[in-house]
Design a protein around this motif. Structure first.
Motif, mmCIF file in Angstrom:
data_model
loop_
_atom_site.group_PDB
_atom_site.id
_atom_site.type_symbol
_atom_site.label_atom_id
_atom_site.label_comp_id
_atom_site.label_asym_id
_atom_site.label_seq_id
_atom_site.Cartn_x
_atom_site.Cartn_y
_atom_site.Cartn_z
ATOM 1 N N UNK A 230 0.841 -1.193 0.000
ATOM 2 C CA UNK A 230 0.000 0.000 0.000
ATOM 3 C C UNK A 230 0.872 1.238 0.000
ATOM 4 N N UNK A 231 0.547 2.208 -0.855
ATOM 5 C CA UNK A 231 1.283 3.465 -0.884
ATOM 6 C C UNK A 231 0.913 4.311 0.327
ATOM 7 N N UNK A 232 1.926 4.757 1.042
ATOM 8 C CA UNK A 232 1.755 5.695 2.156
ATOM 9 C C UNK A 232 2.779 6.798 1.929
ATOM 10 N N UNK B 204 4.181 -3.223 3.149
ATOM 11 C CA UNK B 204 3.473 -4.487 2.927
ATOM 12 C C UNK B 204 2.038 -4.399 3.452
ATOM 13 N N UNK B 205 1.151 -5.154 2.810
ATOM 14 C CA UNK B 205 -0.281 -5.096 3.096
ATOM 15 C C UNK B 205 -0.817 -6.512 3.264
ATOM 16 N N UNK B 206 -1.626 -6.741 4.311
ATOM 17 C CA UNK B 206 -2.160 -8.065 4.579
ATOM 18 C C UNK B 206 -3.056 -8.558 3.445
ATOM 19 N N UNK B 207 -2.970 -9.849 3.178
ATOM 20 C CA UNK B 207 -3.812 -10.456 2.145
ATOM 21 C C UNK B 207 -5.296 -10.288 2.440
ATOM 22 N N UNK B 208 -5.678 -10.292 3.732
ATOM 23 C CA UNK B 208 -7.091 -10.144 4.067
ATOM 24 C C UNK B 208 -7.642 -8.812 3.584
ATOM 25 N N UNK B 209 -6.820 -7.774 3.578
ATOM 26 C CA UNK B 209 -7.284 -6.464 3.119
ATOM 27 C C UNK B 209 -7.427 -6.439 1.610
ATOM 28 N N UNK C 168 10.183 -7.955 2.644
ATOM 29 C CA UNK C 168 10.909 -8.291 3.867
ATOM 30 C C UNK C 168 11.746 -7.118 4.362
ATOM 31 N N UNK C 169 12.475 -6.507 3.443
ATOM 32 C CA UNK C 169 13.338 -5.390 3.817
ATOM 33 C C UNK C 169 12.528 -4.218 4.351
ATOM 34 N N UNK C 170 11.409 -3.908 3.665
ATOM 35 C CA UNK C 170 10.579 -2.791 4.087
ATOM 36 C C UNK C 170 9.925 -3.073 5.430
ATOM 37 N N UNK D 175 2.759 1.629 10.900
ATOM 38 C CA UNK D 175 3.151 2.115 9.571
ATOM 39 C C UNK D 175 4.275 1.273 8.970
ATOM 40 N N UNK D 176 4.211 -0.040 9.212
ATOM 41 C CA UNK D 176 5.152 -0.990 8.612
ATOM 42 C C UNK D 176 4.421 -2.155 7.956
ATOM 43 N N UNK D 177 3.106 -2.328 8.294
ATOM 44 C CA UNK D 177 2.333 -3.444 7.757
ATOM 45 C C UNK D 177 0.858 -3.098 7.856
ATOM 46 N N UNK D 178 0.203 -2.860 6.724
ATOM 47 C CA UNK D 178 -1.218 -2.521 6.722
ATOM 48 C C UNK D 178 -2.020 -3.781 7.011
ATOM 49 N N UNK D 179 -2.611 -3.835 8.220
ATOM 50 C CA UNK D 179 -3.304 -5.052 8.636
ATOM 51 C C UNK D 179 -4.713 -4.790 9.138
#
Length: 246
Positions: free
Chosen positions: A65-67, A73-78, A128-130, A191-195
């Motif tokens: 996801x762009x922030x 990284x963005x969760x598959x559920x989203x 992974x790096x992000x 702000x490291x993983x959109x969940x």
């Protein structure tokens, strides 16, 4: 200076954050976590790891996801909202054929790219790096705030230090979210993983308490059938509120 730059925290906080993240990711054994509450992060680490393994096995990239001018990284559920969510239990135990998952997830990615110009798929290595670098920044803020180096949160909240542990008092920041539309549900993510974790309902206003860290906020409900995310990264402690243009 980008939205994830951390100019308020000191080298000592960042050094400890690096150690905590490597401990949580299983890269080293240490006692760096100490009295820091990281149960919320442990959930994200587990979910991200499961999804990274799945997508790697299927030969697919990772949703992001762009922030601001960054992609997290963005969760598959989203990604699958509002279509039938992907069941991680089925993924974990392979109750459905891998080819089925590949086709399903690939179609979800293609639809997400068409519907949302802030969505893209990034290579697994970049994800992974992000994830790690942004998580270090998130924890640097939490550690610096807990130590009183960038301001002290005003309210104590009861949270476990580690998953499944006994709740204890930890520093928290009371935060308010408003939006152009009333009656929406508010969600937050580090702000490291959109969940997409539930914050409060309804706007206006939605008020809750979070630990120190760097966060993004989104809303759903009404005409928004899936969560729409704001570009802004909010650093807590810091500003006491945000208004979302939805």
């Amino acid at each position: 200076m980008g939205p994830f730059d951390d100019d308020a925290s000191d080298d000592e906080s960042r050094e400890r954050a690096e150690q905590v993240v490597d401990e949580l990711l299983g890269r080293q054994q240490s006692d760096a976590v100490g009295s820091l509450s990281v149960a919320d992060i442990e959930n994200d680490v587990e979910t991200f790891g499961q999804q990274l393994d799945l997508l790697g096995a299927l030969g697919l990239g990772f949703p992001a996801l762009a922030v601001g001018d960054e992609y997290i990284p963005m969760s598959l559920q989203l990604v699958s909202q509002p279509r039938r969510p992907i069941d991680l239990d089925d993924i974990q135990f392979l109750r459905l054929p891998g080819e089925w998952y590949y086709d399903r997830i690939r179609r979800d990615f293609e639809l997400a790219e068409l519907e949302n110009d802030r969505f893209r798929t990034i290579p697994a290595e970049a994800a992974q790096e992000t994830f790690r670098s942004r998580l270090v920044g998130f924890l640097t803020t939490r550690i610096a705030a807990t130590a009183g180096r960038i301001g002290w949160p005003a309210q104590a909240i009861q949270l476990p230090l580690r998953r499944g542990g006994r709740r204890t008092a930890v520093p928290g920041c009371t935060f308010t979210v408003t939006a152009n539309t009333s009656g929406l549900r508010v969600h937050w993510s580090g702000a490291y993983f959109a969940s997409g974790k539930y914050f409060g309902h309804p706007t206006n206003p939605a008020v809750s308490t979070l630990q120190s860290g760097d966060y993004i906020f989104g809303v759903d409900g009404g005409s928004y059938t899936s969560i729409v995310w704001d570009h802004t990264v909010v650093k807590l402690p810091g500003t006491p509120s945000i208004h979302l243009l939805y």
